[in-house]
Design a protein around this motif. Sequence first.
Motif, PDB file in Angstrom:
ATOM      1  N   ARG A 182     -45.606  14.223 -17.951  1.00 31.51           N
ATOM      2  CA  ARG A 182     -45.024  12.839 -18.723  1.00 31.51           C
ATOM      3  C   ARG A 182     -43.789  13.145 -19.567  1.00 31.51           C
ATOM      4  O   ARG A 182     -43.115  12.185 -20.229  1.00 31.51           O
ATOM      5  CB  ARG A 182     -46.166  11.760 -19.268  1.00 31.51           C
ATOM      6  CG  ARG A 182     -47.012  11.308 -18.077  1.00 31.51           C
ATOM      7  CD  ARG A 182     -47.932  10.194 -18.695  1.00 31.51           C
ATOM      8  NE  ARG A 182     -47.175   9.092 -19.060  1.00 31.51           N
ATOM      9  CZ  ARG A 182     -47.165   8.333 -20.224  1.00 31.51           C
ATOM     10  NH1 ARG A 182     -48.615   8.488 -20.731  1.00 31.51           N
ATOM     11  NH2 ARG A 182     -46.722   7.459 -20.522  1.00 31.51           N
ATOM     12  N   PHE A 227     -49.109  12.524 -23.914  1.00 34.63           N
ATOM     13  CA  PHE A 227     -48.023  13.060 -23.288  1.00 34.63           C
ATOM     14  C   PHE A 227     -48.202  13.961 -22.609  1.00 34.63           C
ATOM     15  O   PHE A 227     -47.610  15.112 -23.330  1.00 34.63           O
ATOM     16  CB  PHE A 227     -46.798  12.709 -23.780  1.00 34.63           C
ATOM     17  CG  PHE A 227     -46.352  11.219 -23.922  1.00 34.63           C
ATOM     18  CD1 PHE A 227     -45.474  10.462 -23.101  1.00 34.63           C
ATOM     19  CD2 PHE A 227     -46.763  10.541 -24.894  1.00 34.63           C
ATOM     20  CE1 PHE A 227     -44.994   9.177 -22.892  1.00 34.63           C
ATOM     21  CE2 PHE A 227     -46.202   8.978 -25.070  1.00 34.63           C
ATOM     22  CZ  PHE A 227     -45.506   8.628 -23.973  1.00 34.63           C
ATOM     23  N   ASP A 246     -40.553  11.133 -19.257  1.00 39.47           N
ATOM     24  CA  ASP A 246     -40.839   9.796 -19.919  1.00 39.47           C
ATOM     25  C   ASP A 246     -40.615   9.942 -21.491  1.00 39.47           C
ATOM     26  O   ASP A 246     -39.996   9.012 -21.882  1.00 39.47           O
ATOM     27  CB  ASP A 246     -42.180   9.215 -19.566  1.00 39.47           C
ATOM     28  CG  ASP A 246     -42.316   8.779 -17.945  1.00 39.47           C
ATOM     29  OD1 ASP A 246     -41.100   8.874 -17.569  1.00 39.47           O
ATOM     30  OD2 ASP A 246     -43.362   8.860 -17.550  1.00 39.47           O
TER      31      ASP A 246
END
Length: 446
Positions: free
Chosen positions: A29, A25, A32
């Motif tokens: 990101r 990640f 998210d």
Amino acid sequence: MTAALDRALLAEVSTHIAERMGLHFPEERWPDLARALVSAARELGFDHLDAFICSLRTRGLTSRQIETLGCHLTVGETYFFRDPLTFEVLERDILPALDAARAETGRALRLWSAGCCTGEEAYSIAISCARVLTDLRPSNVSILATDISPRFLAKAEAGVFSEWSFRGTPDWLRGGFFCPAPDKKLAVTRIMKDLVHFGYLNLAEDIYPSLHNHTNAMDVIFCRNVLMYFTPDHQRRVVAALHRCLVDGGYLVVNPAEASASLFPMFTVENIGGVTLYRKAAQPTRADTLPGLVSPVPAPVAPAPAAPPIMPITSSPCDELLVLARSHANQGRLEEALSSCQGAIEAEHTNAAAHFLYATICHELGRLGDAITALGKVLYLDQDFILAHHALGGLYKRLGKQRESGRHFAVALQLLSARKRDEIVPDSDGMTCGRLVESVQAMTGT
């Protein structure tokens, strides 16, 4: 509950998840990641996101948290015969050649859906085998399907799917390999279910290839839409391990869009019918590697002082036969492995490890009754043999005997609780006690 997390905390959590689960990640990101943490915290019963983050930072990830995070951090979305061209190549080019080789060697075909999600890919592989192969007995064809999520695995094992899993598939699929189920769903036929064995496996942490999780001697490995979630370092480690899991000439099937071609230097790249495949070449001998090379004659040197004599390391006939059995099993020659195991047992009747290896090979051959009998002998010789309890728990679970399964899993957990988490489980391929505890918890939902 809010997803407002400061950047420093998100950086720390993303690093923790990368180290523990191998999931990648990067900063772009992090939104998210924040949303997934909120959803996972809610499902795990935390009233506040801060409490969940604090738990991750202080106590680490439990097996249940790994499962739940895995579900929220990845897309558990698949369907039957996803990427039809790949399955066309499997049926037209790969399986017929493997079947012809199997007819000559007698070795069972072994295929693996790594990161199987809810089972659609694994059953698609089984259906392709049914459409091409003439002998579908489990002793001739074995399909392993693994995932990090027990929730996904439970759905996969049930084998009941809604119409959404059939989107874009041909009409023949529904009628030939499924039967009606309640709520307008379709259930996989028993013949197809018997070909597939589901198991819990964390590609980022677990050891493979290994006889204990049946990841050895694979002819074909599907690892599609999985690598894209891993950190670059974990991608390299996973690909290298999958290479070791394949027999010479075996195929690795990935989604070319999810990983750089630089990850596969040990493979031969083949394009068959428009599908890019990675094939494991036969391992060359030293003579093959250095054709025509003549070693120079070394210059004379003064003799070295005589070294003290070294006591030879001896091994028993039983140990030698067990090494041979493992070598055969790692190359997929299971009948030869079984024969070597029988020789080891004849040489040393009370060797619990020999009986355990015999049981493991019987399991791979689909001889579940023989495997259970052999594991009973293991526990007669050593009632605290952890892997025997673990194996019996899995076998009885597969046979639907939940009471017996739960009893053996409970004993395995009790024995493991007396050991340190980083201690290696006896007679394993290097698995730690902590990882085996998490595996049992994942399989039992505890």
